[in-house]
Design an enzyme around this catalytic site. Structure first.
Site, mmCIF file in Angstrom:
data_model
loop_
_atom_site.group_PDB
_atom_site.id
_atom_site.type_symbol
_atom_site.label_atom_id
_atom_site.label_comp_id
_atom_site.label_asym_id
_atom_site.label_seq_id
_atom_site.Cartn_x
_atom_site.Cartn_y
_atom_site.Cartn_z
ATOM 1 N N THR A 194 0.821 -1.213 0.000
ATOM 2 C CA THR A 194 0.000 0.000 0.000
ATOM 3 C C THR A 194 0.853 1.261 0.000
ATOM 4 O O THR A 194 1.997 1.247 0.452
ATOM 5 C CB THR A 194 -0.968 0.014 1.209
ATOM 6 O OG1 THR A 194 -1.753 1.203 1.156
ATOM 7 C CG2 THR A 194 -0.221 -0.010 2.532
ATOM 8 N N ARG A 195 0.281 2.335 -0.545
ATOM 9 C CA ARG A 195 0.923 3.662 -0.486
ATOM 10 C C ARG A 195 -0.028 4.675 0.126
ATOM 11 O O ARG A 195 0.216 5.872 0.091
ATOM 12 C CB ARG A 195 1.356 4.129 -1.890
ATOM 13 C CG ARG A 195 0.344 3.905 -2.990
ATOM 14 C CD ARG A 195 0.718 4.630 -4.263
ATOM 15 N NE ARG A 195 0.075 5.927 -4.289
ATOM 16 C CZ ARG A 195 -1.096 6.183 -4.863
ATOM 17 N NH1 ARG A 195 -1.763 5.231 -5.492
ATOM 18 N NH2 ARG A 195 -1.610 7.384 -4.820
ATOM 19 N N HIS A 199 -7.885 2.281 5.796
ATOM 20 C CA HIS A 199 -9.173 2.571 6.419
ATOM 21 C C HIS A 199 -9.866 1.242 6.701
ATOM 22 O O HIS A 199 -9.310 0.182 6.474
ATOM 23 C CB HIS A 199 -9.989 3.496 5.518
ATOM 24 C CG HIS A 199 -9.291 4.795 5.254
ATOM 25 N ND1 HIS A 199 -9.031 5.698 6.256
ATOM 26 C CD2 HIS A 199 -8.746 5.303 4.121
ATOM 27 C CE1 HIS A 199 -8.363 6.727 5.744
ATOM 28 N NE2 HIS A 199 -8.172 6.508 4.454
ATOM 29 N N HIS A 202 -9.980 -1.486 4.013
ATOM 30 C CA HIS A 202 -8.710 -2.192 3.788
ATOM 31 C C HIS A 202 -8.460 -3.219 4.888
ATOM 32 O O HIS A 202 -7.972 -4.310 4.644
ATOM 33 C CB HIS A 202 -7.534 -1.212 3.791
ATOM 34 C CG HIS A 202 -7.671 -0.097 2.800
ATOM 35 N ND1 HIS A 202 -7.981 1.189 3.169
ATOM 36 C CD2 HIS A 202 -7.554 -0.086 1.465
ATOM 37 C CE1 HIS A 202 -8.038 1.950 2.101
ATOM 38 N NE2 HIS A 202 -7.794 1.205 1.041
ATOM 39 N N ARG A 288 -8.051 -3.726 -7.244
ATOM 40 C CA ARG A 288 -8.526 -3.007 -8.423
ATOM 41 C C ARG A 288 -7.522 -1.883 -8.705
ATOM 42 O O ARG A 288 -7.075 -1.201 -7.781
ATOM 43 C CB ARG A 288 -9.887 -2.411 -8.053
ATOM 44 C CG ARG A 288 -10.626 -1.818 -9.197
ATOM 45 C CD ARG A 288 -11.931 -1.200 -8.732
ATOM 46 N NE ARG A 288 -12.616 -0.624 -9.877
ATOM 47 C CZ ARG A 288 -12.292 0.546 -10.415
ATOM 48 N NH1 ARG A 288 -11.326 1.274 -9.898
ATOM 49 N NH2 ARG A 288 -12.945 0.983 -11.478
#
Ligand code: PPS
Length: 570
Positions: A194-195, A199, A202, A288
């Site tokens: 992740t970058r 939340h 996730h 996605r």
């Protein structure tokens, strides 16, 4: 079951004793000062994160990678890891020569034997690797506008890891992570790249992914370089730490990956998978639009939303980790829980809620509510600390116009009005003040004017970063320099360019300082508007006319603009 994901992988470092010796010898070598991106790449080359690479790509490997994602050995590798340098530096080298690779403070991290040197076809690289030669793509922009013209290739010998002062306990090499998994007895590990801040969606998704794969979970955020404009990694890591507590005890861990992302979508997903395999993971979550770069210059997406999953699936066996595809999770209000969108059968009977990234940024910048179903209060608190609402952030008002156009007078009036409102410190960087205090040695050549404006921009950006208001009022005749200042400031807050559009005829008629007369007589050279250029602003936030409008009104127009931008509370 094979244990190969937990056995040590090869690194490029020499032993501690050899490193001390090599470091002394390397001090004699020609040096290359690594860019921030090259430092990230080198760290993962040296610690095995980019295994099987043994150095920066040779020309043959580069061609294979660009054309069909294969090294000359036949191994899968989708991303060119190249040492770009200037033509001037490249010319000073002989093939076969060793060079020292230094970080930005001059510390020698490793050496490289230069076996290859070539001038790449960057447009081909952009087309093949990133899908389009379009500088709206951050990596293509980097390729054309930041990277050097020449590539050097050859094997690297590692001397020491780049030094990190932040979150040291959260940084692990591939072998350290493998050892950690061994120690905990974790056999199956699903990694989440992740970058962005995590939340609730996730958290839900990663937890489900781990359950589905019957695996433990590794939150593995990229903290090298990510997409320009992202939330900085300091804030993100504090957010991740808050989210870690939400997982069932001892199922989940987090480690920081010093990866410089390219936002290369499908190829990037494959690359991320290979990197996670090197870090001892068995599964990898691909969502996605994985590592998506945003819109191209035509306003369309660079890649299809599931292109990354498709390419990953095709190469899964070669990558060596299994893909867990990301479900689009949404909040179902009636059931008060997250569910995968495509598994909801009663879509027309329930209320489905979702907040996009753009909407989240809007709510943060306007200080609006962020519901608990969307994020954890600890995360929202952390984000609000870093990004207060716009009315509490710093900003810069940048006046530009001819000498005598009224910039200083309006700037002064604006300063007083802002001080009357209170709340934030206001600094006026007027042309004359700056020339006295910051730029006393400078004249009016293009070079000196640019230097003067860049200094103003630097100070304004620091003021903006620290939550203050900077008001600048130089002539600033060159559009390119104004744009550069805008970029400096916009990294920290809003930039409002105000063109004080008094005509040159009117300025000359007023001639308050008597300078136009002297300029006409040739007694002052390079005088803006008379004997020196002025690029009329094309994209100023505000244009003010001063003929027939009084100063108070001009300053008030700026105040209204600031209000409409949410920079001052109405
Ligand atoms: S610049 O181009 O933005 O760096 O200029 P700036 O720092 O605003 O300085 C402009 C003031 O310097 C006086 N001055 C001149 N202006 C333009 N061209 C020449 N050759 C020149 N020589 C001196 C002039 O008084 C400007 O003041 P303002 O406040 O703009 O009237």
């Amino acid at each position: 079951m094979t244990m190969s994901n937990l056995a040590p992988i090869p690194e490029l470092y020499v032993s501690y004793d050899s490193a001390q010796k090599l470091k002394n010898e390397a001090a004699e070598l020609t040096s290359h000062d690594l860019s921030p991106r090259q430092i990230c790449d080198l760290e993962l080359l040296m610690n095995g994160g980019f295994n099987p690479l043994k150095g920066f790509l040779t020309e043959e490997d580069y061609d294979g990678v660009v054309e069909n994602m294969r090294l000359s050995s036949g191994a899968l590798w989708p991303m060119p890891i190249t040492l770009d340098v200037s033509e001037k530096f490249a010319k000073t080298l002989e093939l076969g020569q060793d060079i020292a690779l230094r970080d930005q403070e001059g510390v020698i991290l490793g050496t490289m034997t230069v076996t290859d040197r070539w001038t790449p076809d960057k447009s081909r690289e952009a087309e093949k690797v990133f899908g389009a030669d379009d500088t709206a793509h951050p990596a293509v922009n980097y390729l054309h506008n930041t990277a050097g013209k020449v590539y050097l290739g050859g094997p690297v010998t590692g001397i020491q890891q780049p030094v990190h002062y932040d979150f040291r306990g959260r940084r692990d090499t591939p072998n350290e992570l493998r050892a950690h998994f061994r120690k905990l007895g974790w056999r199956k590990i699903v990694a989440f790249q992740t970058r962005n801040p995590l939340h609730r969606a996730h958290q839900e998704l990663t937890f489900r992914a781990a359950k589905e794969a019957q695996a433990n979970l590794l939150i593995h955020p990229s903290v090298g370089m990510t997409k320009p404009g992202d939330v900085d990694h300091f804030t993100r890591v504090r957010c991740y730490e808050a989210v870690l507590d939400k997982y069932p005890a001892s199922t989940t861990t987090m480690s920081l990956l010093p990866l410089a992302m390219r936002m290369g979508g499908p190829r990037e997903a494959v690359w991320h998978g290979l990197i996670r395999a090197n870090h001892g993971c068995t599964h990898f979550i691909v969502g996605r639009d994985h590592a998506g770069p945003g819109k191209n210059s035509q306003g369309e997406d660079f890649y299809g939303p599931y292109d990354a999953q498709e390419l990953f699936r095709k190469h899964q066996a070669d990558i060596g980790v299994e893909m867990v595809d990301f479900k689009h999770m949404v909040w179902v209000q009636e059931r008060a829980q997250y569910e995968p969108m495509d598994e909801i059968e009663d879509k027309d009977k329930v209320t489905i809620l979702n907040i996009s990234g753009t909407e989240l940024r809007r709510r943060l910048s306007e200080g609006l509510e962020i519901p608990e179903w969307f994020s954890f209060p600890e995360v929202v608190k952390e984000l609000r600390r870093t990004k207060p609402p716009r009315a509490k952030q710093g900003f810069t008002v940048f006046f530009t116009g001819f000498s005598g156009s009224g910039k200083s007078t309006i700037a002064n009036a604006l300063m007083v009005k802002l001080m009357e409102m209170g709340g934030r410190p206001v600094t006026l960087l007027d042309g004359d003040i700056v020339r006295k205090n910051l730029s006393s040695e400078l004249g009016f050549s293009k070079e000196h004017r640019d230097l003067n404006i860049r200094r103003i921009g630097y100070v304004a950006s620091e003021i903006t970063k620290n939550g203050g208001i900077a008001i600048c009022a130089p002539i600033a005749p060159y559009a390119a320099t104004r744009r550069a200042v805008r970029e400096d400031v916009e990294a920290f807050g809003a930039f409002i360019e105000v063109h004080v559009a008094t005509s040159i005829e009117e300025c000359e008629r007023r001639d308050r300082k008597g300078l136009y007369k002297l300029a006409r007589e040739g007694k002052i050279k390079e005088f803006t508007g008379i004997s020196d250029p002025y690029d009329v602003p094309q994209n100023a936030e505000l244009v003010v006319e001063t003929e027939n409008v009084d100063v108070d009104n001009c300053a008030h127009q700026v105040i209204l603009k600031l209000e409409s931008m949410g920079l001052i509370a109405g």
